[in-house]
Motif scaffolding. Structure first.
Motif, PDB file in Angstrom:
ATOM      1  N   ALA A  50       0.841  -1.196   0.000  1.00 27.96           N
ATOM      2  CA  ALA A  50       0.000   0.000   0.000  1.00 27.96           C
ATOM      3  C   ALA A  50       0.878   1.248   0.000  1.00 27.96           C
ATOM      4  O   ALA A  50       1.930   1.279   0.625  1.00 27.96           O
ATOM      5  CB  ALA A  50      -0.913   0.006   1.228  1.00 27.96           C
ATOM      6  N   ASP A  51       0.455   2.253  -0.717  1.00 30.26           N
ATOM      7  CA  ASP A  51       1.138   3.543  -0.724  1.00 30.26           C
ATOM      8  C   ASP A  51       0.478   4.407   0.351  1.00 30.26           C
ATOM      9  O   ASP A  51      -0.655   4.869   0.184  1.00 30.26           O
ATOM     10  CB  ASP A  51       1.011   4.203  -2.105  1.00 30.26           C
ATOM     11  N   ILE A  52       1.178   4.613   1.461  1.00 28.50           N
ATOM     12  CA  ILE A  52       0.577   5.342   2.577  1.00 28.50           C
ATOM     13  C   ILE A  52       0.734   6.855   2.447  1.00 28.50           C
ATOM     14  O   ILE A  52       0.231   7.604   3.288  1.00 28.50           O
ATOM     15  CB  ILE A  52       1.152   4.885   3.931  1.00 28.50           C
ATOM     16  N   ARG A  53       1.398   7.308   1.391  1.00 26.64           N
ATOM     17  CA  ARG A  53       1.632   8.746   1.272  1.00 26.64           C
ATOM     18  C   ARG A  53       0.346   9.556   1.176  1.00 26.64           C
ATOM     19  O   ARG A  53       0.215  10.589   1.857  1.00 26.64           O
ATOM     20  CB  ARG A  53       2.560   9.022   0.091  1.00 26.64           C
ATOM     21  N   PRO A  54      -0.638   9.150   0.376  1.00 24.56           N
ATOM     22  CA  PRO A  54      -1.886   9.931   0.359  1.00 24.56           C
ATOM     23  C   PRO A  54      -2.591   9.936   1.711  1.00 24.56           C
ATOM     24  O   PRO A  54      -3.196  10.934   2.104  1.00 24.56           O
ATOM     25  CB  PRO A  54      -2.731   9.222  -0.707  1.00 24.56           C
ATOM     26  N   PHE A  55      -2.481   8.819   2.429  1.00 27.54           N
ATOM     27  CA  PHE A  55      -3.106   8.744   3.751  1.00 27.54           C
ATOM     28  C   PHE A  55      -2.447   9.709   4.723  1.00 27.54           C
ATOM     29  O   PHE A  55      -3.114  10.479   5.419  1.00 27.54           O
ATOM     30  CB  PHE A  55      -3.013   7.308   4.282  1.00 27.54           C
ATOM     31  N   MET A  56      -1.110   9.689   4.770  1.00 29.71           N
ATOM     32  CA  MET A  56      -0.403  10.561   5.701  1.00 29.71           C
ATOM     33  C   MET A  56      -0.504  12.026   5.291  1.00 29.71           C
ATOM     34  O   MET A  56      -0.487  12.915   6.142  1.00 29.71           O
ATOM     35  CB  MET A  56       1.069  10.145   5.809  1.00 29.71           C
ATOM     36  N   ALA A  57      -0.632  12.293   3.989  1.00 33.95           N
ATOM     37  CA  ALA A  57      -0.806  13.671   3.539  1.00 33.95           C
ATOM     38  C   ALA A  57      -2.106  14.260   4.068  1.00 33.95           C
ATOM     39  O   ALA A  57      -2.230  15.482   4.222  1.00 33.95           O
ATOM     40  CB  ALA A  57      -0.773  13.744   2.016  1.00 33.95           C
ATOM     41  N   ALA A  58      -3.076  13.390   4.353  1.00 33.02           N
ATOM     42  CA  ALA A  58      -4.371  13.852   4.866  1.00 33.02           C
ATOM     43  C   ALA A  58      -4.337  14.087   6.369  1.00 33.02           C
ATOM     44  O   ALA A  58      -5.379  14.364   6.970  1.00 33.02           O
ATOM     45  CB  ALA A  58      -5.458  12.832   4.524  1.00 33.02           C
ATOM     46  N   PHE A  59      -3.156  13.986   6.965  1.00 37.85           N
ATOM     47  CA  PHE A  59      -3.000  14.222   8.405  1.00 37.85           C
ATOM     48  C   PHE A  59      -2.093  15.440   8.582  1.00 37.85           C
ATOM     49  O   PHE A  59      -0.876  15.312   8.666  1.00 37.85           O
ATOM     50  CB  PHE A  59      -2.389  12.990   9.077  1.00 37.85           C
ATOM     51  N   PRO A  60      -2.644  16.659   8.630  1.00 32.19           N
ATOM     52  CA  PRO A  60      -1.805  17.864   8.708  1.00 32.19           C
ATOM     53  C   PRO A  60      -0.980  17.893   9.993  1.00 32.19           C
ATOM     54  O   PRO A  60      -1.423  17.440  11.048  1.00 32.19           O
ATOM     55  CB  PRO A  60      -2.833  19.004   8.681  1.00 32.19           C
ATOM     56  N   THR A  61       0.214  18.439   9.877  1.00 31.78           N
ATOM     57  CA  THR A  61       1.113  18.542  11.016  1.00 31.78           C
ATOM     58  C   THR A  61       1.810  19.893  11.013  1.00 31.78           C
ATOM     59  O   THR A  61       1.727  20.654  10.055  1.00 31.78           O
ATOM     60  CB  THR A  61       2.207  17.451  10.968  1.00 31.78           C
ATOM     61  N   GLY A  62       2.535  20.148  12.088  1.00 38.55           N
ATOM     62  CA  GLY A  62       3.444  21.276  12.084  1.00 38.55           C
ATOM     63  C   GLY A  62       4.701  20.911  11.307  1.00 38.55           C
ATOM     64  O   GLY A  62       4.870  19.766  10.864  1.00 38.55           O
ATOM     65  N   VAL A  63       5.583  21.885  11.141  1.00 38.86           N
ATOM     66  CA  VAL A  63       6.816  21.668  10.381  1.00 38.86           C
ATOM     67  C   VAL A  63       7.995  22.006  11.282  1.00 38.86           C
ATOM     68  O   VAL A  63       7.994  23.024  11.976  1.00 38.86           O
ATOM     69  CB  VAL A  63       6.856  22.539   9.116  1.00 38.86           C
ATOM     70  N   SER A  64       9.001  21.159  11.276  1.00 41.12           N
ATOM     71  CA  SER A  64      10.179  21.395  12.105  1.00 41.12           C
ATOM     72  C   SER A  64      11.441  21.229  11.276  1.00 41.12           C
ATOM     73  O   SER A  64      11.432  20.649  10.189  1.00 41.12           O
ATOM     74  CB  SER A  64      10.207  20.419  13.285  1.00 41.12           C
ATOM     75  N   VAL A  65      12.550  21.731  11.827  1.00 44.85           N
ATOM     76  CA  VAL A  65      13.873  21.510  11.252  1.00 44.85           C
ATOM     77  C   VAL A  65      14.751  20.922  12.351  1.00 44.85           C
ATOM     78  O   VAL A  65      14.897  21.508  13.429  1.00 44.85           O
ATOM     79  CB  VAL A  65      14.495  22.805  10.708  1.00 44.85           C
ATOM     80  N   VAL A  66      15.309  19.750  12.074  1.00 45.37           N
ATOM     81  CA  VAL A  66      16.254  19.100  12.980  1.00 45.37           C
ATOM     82  C   VAL A  66      17.641  19.652  12.670  1.00 45.37           C
ATOM     83  O   VAL A  66      18.072  19.657  11.516  1.00 45.37           O
ATOM     84  CB  VAL A  66      16.237  17.577  12.790  1.00 45.37           C
ATOM     85  N   THR A  67      18.348  20.127  13.691  1.00 42.22           N
ATOM     86  CA  THR A  67      19.694  20.665  13.483  1.00 42.22           C
ATOM     87  C   THR A  67      20.667  20.014  14.453  1.00 42.22           C
ATOM     88  O   THR A  67      20.305  19.636  15.572  1.00 42.22           O
ATOM     89  CB  THR A  67      19.730  22.189  13.702  1.00 42.22           C
ATOM     90  N   THR A  68      21.918  19.906  14.011  1.00 41.01           N
ATOM     91  CA  THR A  68      22.961  19.325  14.847  1.00 41.01           C
ATOM     92  C   THR A  68      24.308  19.817  14.356  1.00 41.01           C
ATOM     93  O   THR A  68      24.408  20.482  13.326  1.00 41.01           O
ATOM     94  CB  THR A  68      22.885  17.785  14.819  1.00 41.01           C
ATOM     95  N   LEU A  69      25.362  19.502  15.098  1.00 39.50           N
ATOM     96  CA  LEU A  69      26.736  19.867  14.740  1.00 39.50           C
ATOM     97  C   LEU A  69      27.593  18.612  14.714  1.00 39.50           C
ATOM     98  O   LEU A  69      27.479  17.766  15.610  1.00 39.50           O
ATOM     99  CB  LEU A  69      27.335  20.854  15.744  1.00 39.50           C
ATOM    100  N   ASP A  70      28.458  18.514  13.710  1.00 38.07           N
ATOM    101  CA  ASP A  70      29.344  17.357  13.682  1.00 38.07           C
ATOM    102  C   ASP A  70      30.581  17.607  14.543  1.00 38.07           C
ATOM    103  O   ASP A  70      30.698  18.642  15.218  1.00 38.07           O
ATOM    104  CB  ASP A  70      29.705  16.980  12.238  1.00 38.07           C
ATOM    105  N   ALA A  71      31.523  16.676  14.530  1.00 40.91           N
ATOM    106  CA  ALA A  71      32.701  16.771  15.387  1.00 40.91           C
ATOM    107  C   ALA A  71      33.570  17.976  15.068  1.00 40.91           C
ATOM    108  O   ALA A  71      34.353  18.428  15.907  1.00 40.91           O
ATOM    109  CB  ALA A  71      33.524  15.483  15.272  1.00 40.91           C
TER     110      ALA A  71
END
Length: 211
Positions: free
Chosen positions: A20-41
């Protein structure tokens, strides 16, 4: 007369199970938007746009973000064991697109700072809330990895206006909330929940810090 055994016809092969292609299903579930940030060594910043996140527990305060397993940012998060989760406000659509694009100069095109003890860069001009997180567990499943992290500090602006995403398009919290019906009046038998107490940390840039 010699006995001759009849050969049974081979059973027909079952057709491959179609996933099953769940993308249309999950697209119908609105969410907020975030950005994950980090620093390498080498203290080089890395980040990506993420809309797959959820709270897991209040005690200890734990969240989970799901990230594509092949993501270079995920590799740094797992190596360093820490990241910041920036929740974007409704005027930060361009930043969401920028960090989704994987552009190598994305941190040169946004405003960010690194407070003492932060898990990664804070997108000061684009986030209405930031959580500094420490990785406590990961679970790989299919093409994604679920990263469970304990939240050590949360910085929240006084006037949050989240950026929303669903049905493959953006929406503004201010527009969505202005058309929503008002909440029902609380029942006399059901007292309202107590408000969360904030720390007495001095606000910086219209933010409060929760520890």
């Amino acid at each position: 007369m010699p006995h001759r055994s009849a050969t049974e016809p081979a059973a027909p092969e079952e057709p491959a199970r179609r996933q099953a292609d769940i993308r249309p299903f999950m697209a119908a579930f609105p969410t907020g938007v975030s950005v994950v940030t980090t620093l390498d060594a080498d203290t080089v910043p890395h980040g990506l746009t993420c809309s797959s996140l959820a709270s897991v527990a209040l005690d200890p305060p734990t969240i989970v973000v799901c990230v594509r397993a092949a993501s270079p940012t995920l590799a740094v998060v797992l190596a360093q064991g820490a990241f910041s989760l920036n929740l974007l406000h409704e005027r930060a659509r361009a930043t969401s697109d920028l960090f989704a694009s994987g552009a190598p100069d994305r941190f040169e095109r946004v405003e960010w700072r690194l407070p003492l003890g932060a898990g990664g860069p804070h997108l000061t001009a684009d986030a209405h809330a930031v959580a500094d997180c420490t990785v406590v567990r990961t679970v790989g499943f299919g093409d994604h990895t679920a990263v469970f992290a304990e939240v050590g500090r949360v910085t929240v602006r006084d006037d949050p206006q989240p950026l929303l995403y669903g049905l493959r398009r953006y929406a503004l919290w201010s527009g969505a909330s202005s058309t929503a019906p008002p909440p029902a009046a609380p029942s006399a038998a059901a007292p309202s929940a107590p408000r969360t107490a904030l720390s007495n940390a001095a606000p910086e840039g219209g933010t409060r810090v929760r520890r």
